[in-house]
Design an enzyme around this catalytic site. Structure first.
Site, PDB file in Angstrom:
ATOM      1  N   ASP A 183      41.009  84.941  18.398  1.00  0.00           N
ATOM      2  CA  ASP A 183      40.206  84.471  17.268  1.00  0.00           C
ATOM      3  C   ASP A 183      39.559  85.663  16.572  1.00  0.00           C
ATOM      4  O   ASP A 183      39.317  86.701  17.186  1.00  0.00           O
ATOM      5  CB  ASP A 183      39.070  83.559  17.761  1.00  0.00           C
ATOM      6  CG  ASP A 183      39.557  82.153  18.123  1.00  0.00           C
ATOM      7  OD1 ASP A 183      40.691  81.791  17.790  1.00  0.00           O
ATOM      8  OD2 ASP A 183      38.760  81.411  18.744  1.00  0.00           O
ATOM      9  N   ARG A 243      47.146  83.710  12.122  1.00  0.00           N
ATOM     10  CA  ARG A 243      46.526  82.442  11.698  1.00  0.00           C
ATOM     11  C   ARG A 243      45.642  82.794  10.506  1.00  0.00           C
ATOM     12  O   ARG A 243      44.782  83.674  10.606  1.00  0.00           O
ATOM     13  CB  ARG A 243      45.666  81.853  12.812  1.00  0.00           C
ATOM     14  CG  ARG A 243      44.856  80.631  12.345  1.00  0.00           C
ATOM     15  CD  ARG A 243      43.645  80.362  13.246  1.00  0.00           C
ATOM     16  NE  ARG A 243      43.985  79.917  14.567  1.00  0.00           N
ATOM     17  CZ  ARG A 243      43.195  80.119  15.634  1.00  0.00           C
ATOM     18  NH1 ARG A 243      42.054  80.771  15.516  1.00  0.00           N
ATOM     19  NH2 ARG A 243      43.557  79.683  16.817  1.00  0.00           N
ATOM     20  N   LYS A 280      39.685  80.727   6.243  1.00  0.00           N
ATOM     21  CA  LYS A 280      38.808  81.205   5.161  1.00  0.00           C
ATOM     22  C   LYS A 280      37.729  82.145   5.721  1.00  0.00           C
ATOM     23  O   LYS A 280      37.333  83.097   5.078  1.00  0.00           O
ATOM     24  CB  LYS A 280      38.165  80.019   4.440  1.00  0.00           C
ATOM     25  CG  LYS A 280      39.178  79.222   3.626  1.00  0.00           C
ATOM     26  CD  LYS A 280      38.513  78.152   2.772  1.00  0.00           C
ATOM     27  CE  LYS A 280      39.571  77.307   2.070  1.00  0.00           C
ATOM     28  NZ  LYS A 280      38.983  76.194   1.314  1.00  0.00           N
ATOM     29  N   GLY A 281      37.240  81.850   6.922  1.00  0.00           N
ATOM     30  CA  GLY A 281      36.180  82.689   7.523  1.00  0.00           C
ATOM     31  C   GLY A 281      34.920  81.871   7.714  1.00  0.00           C
ATOM     32  O   GLY A 281      34.430  81.244   6.775  1.00  0.00           O
ATOM     33  N   HIS A 302      41.483  72.734   6.316  1.00  0.00           N
ATOM     34  CA  HIS A 302      41.434  71.291   6.060  1.00  0.00           C
ATOM     35  C   HIS A 302      41.428  71.047   4.563  1.00  0.00           C
ATOM     36  O   HIS A 302      41.233  69.919   4.122  1.00  0.00           O
ATOM     37  CB  HIS A 302      40.171  70.687   6.685  1.00  0.00           C
ATOM     38  CG  HIS A 302      39.899  71.190   8.061  1.00  0.00           C
ATOM     39  ND1 HIS A 302      39.096  72.273   8.315  1.00  0.00           N
ATOM     40  CD2 HIS A 302      40.370  70.772   9.253  1.00  0.00           C
ATOM     41  CE1 HIS A 302      39.071  72.514   9.622  1.00  0.00           C
ATOM     42  NE2 HIS A 302      39.834  71.627  10.205  1.00  0.00           N
TER      43      HIS A 302
HETATM   44  P1  FDA Z   1      36.740  74.212   3.204  1.00  0.00           P
HETATM   45  O1  FDA Z   1      35.527  74.733   3.885  1.00  0.00           O
HETATM   46  O2  FDA Z   1      36.909  74.497   1.760  1.00  0.00           O
HETATM   47  O3  FDA Z   1      36.851  72.678   3.482  1.00  0.00           O
HETATM   48  C1  FDA Z   1      37.838  71.871   2.891  1.00  0.00           C
HETATM   49  C2  FDA Z   1      37.603  70.421   3.302  1.00  0.00           C
HETATM   50  O4  FDA Z   1      37.816  70.297   4.707  1.00  0.00           O
HETATM   51  C3  FDA Z   1      36.179  69.933   3.111  1.00  0.00           C
HETATM   52  O5  FDA Z   1      35.987  69.439   1.811  1.00  0.00           O
HETATM   53  C4  FDA Z   1      36.085  68.849   4.170  1.00  0.00           C
HETATM   54  O6  FDA Z   1      36.744  67.678   3.747  1.00  0.00           O
HETATM   55  C5  FDA Z   1      36.875  69.421   5.305  1.00  0.00           C
HETATM   56  N1  FDA Z   1      36.024  70.196   6.228  1.00  0.00           N
HETATM   57  C6  FDA Z   1      35.944  71.551   6.342  1.00  0.00           C
HETATM   58  N2  FDA Z   1      35.092  71.905   7.321  1.00  0.00           N
HETATM   59  C7  FDA Z   1      34.598  70.756   7.817  1.00  0.00           C
HETATM   60  C8  FDA Z   1      33.663  70.465   8.855  1.00  0.00           C
HETATM   61  N3  FDA Z   1      33.066  71.415   9.564  1.00  0.00           N
HETATM   62  N4  FDA Z   1      33.386  69.158   9.113  1.00  0.00           N
HETATM   63  C9  FDA Z   1      33.996  68.164   8.420  1.00  0.00           C
HETATM   64  N5  FDA Z   1      34.892  68.396   7.428  1.00  0.00           N
HETATM   65  C10 FDA Z   1      35.192  69.666   7.129  1.00  0.00           C
HETATM   66  N6  FDA Z   1      37.124  81.021  11.327  1.00  0.00           N
HETATM   67  C11 FDA Z   1      36.940  82.316  11.710  1.00  0.00           C
HETATM   68  O7  FDA Z   1      36.144  83.023  11.096  1.00  0.00           O
HETATM   69  N7  FDA Z   1      37.648  82.824  12.771  1.00  0.00           N
HETATM   70  C12 FDA Z   1      38.568  82.089  13.452  1.00  0.00           C
HETATM   71  O8  FDA Z   1      39.192  82.593  14.397  1.00  0.00           O
HETATM   72  C13 FDA Z   1      38.769  80.734  13.049  1.00  0.00           C
HETATM   73  N8  FDA Z   1      39.672  79.931  13.690  1.00  0.00           N
HETATM   74  C14 FDA Z   1      39.979  78.691  13.161  1.00  0.00           C
HETATM   75  C15 FDA Z   1      41.019  77.938  13.709  1.00  0.00           C
HETATM   76  C16 FDA Z   1      41.404  76.749  13.090  1.00  0.00           C
HETATM   77  C17 FDA Z   1      42.536  75.972  13.670  1.00  0.00           C
HETATM   78  C18 FDA Z   1      40.739  76.300  11.920  1.00  0.00           C
HETATM   79  C19 FDA Z   1      41.162  75.065  11.224  1.00  0.00           C
HETATM   80  C20 FDA Z   1      39.678  77.022  11.422  1.00  0.00           C
HETATM   81  C21 FDA Z   1      39.275  78.197  12.018  1.00  0.00           C
HETATM   82  N9  FDA Z   1      38.215  78.946  11.530  1.00  0.00           N
HETATM   83  C22 FDA Z   1      38.028  80.234  11.965  1.00  0.00           C
HETATM   84  C23 FDA Z   1      37.244  78.305  10.585  1.00  0.00           C
HETATM   85  C24 FDA Z   1      37.570  78.618   9.137  1.00  0.00           C
HETATM   86  O9  FDA Z   1      37.276  79.973   8.853  1.00  0.00           O
HETATM   87  C25 FDA Z   1      36.746  77.745   8.186  1.00  0.00           C
HETATM   88  O10 FDA Z   1      35.378  78.029   8.376  1.00  0.00           O
HETATM   89  C26 FDA Z   1      36.966  76.248   8.361  1.00  0.00           C
HETATM   90  O11 FDA Z   1      38.300  75.953   8.604  1.00  0.00           O
HETATM   91  C27 FDA Z   1      36.521  75.479   7.093  1.00  0.00           C
HETATM   92  O12 FDA Z   1      37.265  75.895   6.005  1.00  0.00           O
HETATM   93  P2  FDA Z   1      38.485  75.060   5.362  1.00  0.00           P
HETATM   94  O13 FDA Z   1      39.640  75.994   5.262  1.00  0.00           O
HETATM   95  O14 FDA Z   1      38.740  73.852   6.135  1.00  0.00           O
HETATM   96  O15 FDA Z   1      38.063  74.802   3.875  1.00  0.00           O
END
Ligand code: FDA
Length: 311
Positions: free
Chosen positions: A130, A188, A191-192, A231
């Protein structure tokens, strides 16, 4: 920004104490965390497998401060790998270098990661390192490149048994992706989840998303079995469109989502024939993980506050 506020407030000891000692805190955590022990997490893994998704198991924990704790974290991962192998579960693992001693010293950390990788490669199980806050970006990438070379011949896993994560919020990520792709290391893309200074990271979400889109295209075209971890439905749809247009088969990449988030989208992608992997965290150290999930989505926080208000 609300994300910064939540991540700052979460570090206040009184807030930490209040959430972890509160029944509601535990209830909220259970939406995102598959229990406190491996025995509680394994049925979740099997249930997810029945739904047609793959799993990455994360034993929660980060920033260990003693060598003994870091070694215990490594031994825990070895136990998880043995359990995955013995049960034939469709799972790999995600690890954090600070759980394995990175704050104590790179030598301590490397010794522990090697222990985990020896076991993982033996069972042909992939290990994802990670990505944590930007203080750790450079050492995480350096160690991943080193370990990728060291364990290159040790496993039949596509792209080797170790890979890592790139965050689209960081300015440096295009260069990092280029070097990882060149080395054939699995990435992988996320966004962060951490609070980063504006000198090194995009502060506007639109820029983070736009950078994600570009990096995603690069990884789909040139990466080794990249993981599109988001997501964000617009980006997911864009990934499927881009892959179709460029003749990239669904078997050549996977989507990843977090346990407890957007199950509808996970199921839809599986039904459409895409690979989906769910990141399943478990363990007692759920607080930092939970605060990052709260910070990502203010609606989660409002839900917590309104429940606390109602008592
Ligand atoms: P965004 O934040 O724009 O969300 C898009 C939509 O997704 C939202 O409108 C909502 O519907 C849904 N959503 C997102 N987060 C949600 C929540 N917490 N609860 C409910 N709904 C939510 N980060 C990192 O810095 N280091 C890492 O190693 C990882 N590893 C990792 C593994 C996996 C499998 C995932 C999916 C994510 C990570 N992350 C991570 C976290 C990542 O950086 C990020 O913070 C989250 O995925 C939220 O961003 P989205 O890409 O989902 O988009």
């Amino acid at each position: 920004m609300i994300k910064d506020f939540v991540l700052t407030a979460a570090n206040v000891p009184a807030v930490h104490h209040f959430v972890t000692e509160n029944t509601l805190g535990r209830q909220i955590a259970s939406r995102f965390v598959a229990g406190e022990t491996l025995d509680m997490a394994m049925p979740v893994v099997h249930e997810l497998t029945r739904r047609g998704v793959h799993v990455s198991l994360d034993h929660l924990g980060e920033n260990t401060t003693t060598t003994a704790e870091a070694e215990a974290a490594a031994r825990d991962y070895v136990t998880i790998l043995e359990r995955i192998n013995a049960t034939g579960a469709d799972a790999n693992i995600s690890i954090k270098l600070t759980a394995l001693g990175l704050d104590i010293g790179e030598d301590v950390c490397l010794r522990n990661v090697r222990l985990v990788l020896d076991e993982a490669c033996k069972y042909h199980i992939f290990v994802r390192i990670d990505m944590e806050g930007s203080k750790y970006t450079e050492p995480t990438l350096r160690l991943t490149h080193m370990l990728h070379e060291e364990f290159a011949d040790a496993s039949a896993v596509t792209g080797g048994c170790v890979g890592t994560v790139v965050q689209s919020m960081l300015f440096r990520s295009a260069d990092d992706v280029a070097r990882l792709v060149e080395a054939g290391i699995r990435v992988r893309l996320v966004k962060g989840a951490y609070r980063e200074p504006s000198a090194i990271a995009f502060s506007d979400k639109l820029d983070v998303d736009e950078n994600y889109r570009g990096l995603m295209h690069t990884l789909l075209l040139k990466g080794v079995y990249p993981a599109i971890a988001t997501h964000d439905e617009r980006l997911v749809v864009e990934a499927t469109r881009f892959a179709r247009e460029h003749g990239i088969a669904p078997a050549r990449f996977e989507f990843q989502m977090l346990y407890g988030i957007r199950r509808d989208l996970q199921d839809r992608l599986v039904a459409e024939g895409y690979q989906v992997r769910i990141y399943v965290p478990y363990g007692t150290q759920w607080y930092p993980y939970l605060t990052r999930r709260m910070a990502e989505r203010p609606a989660n926080l409002f839900f917590v506050v309104s429940n606390l208000w109602r008592g």
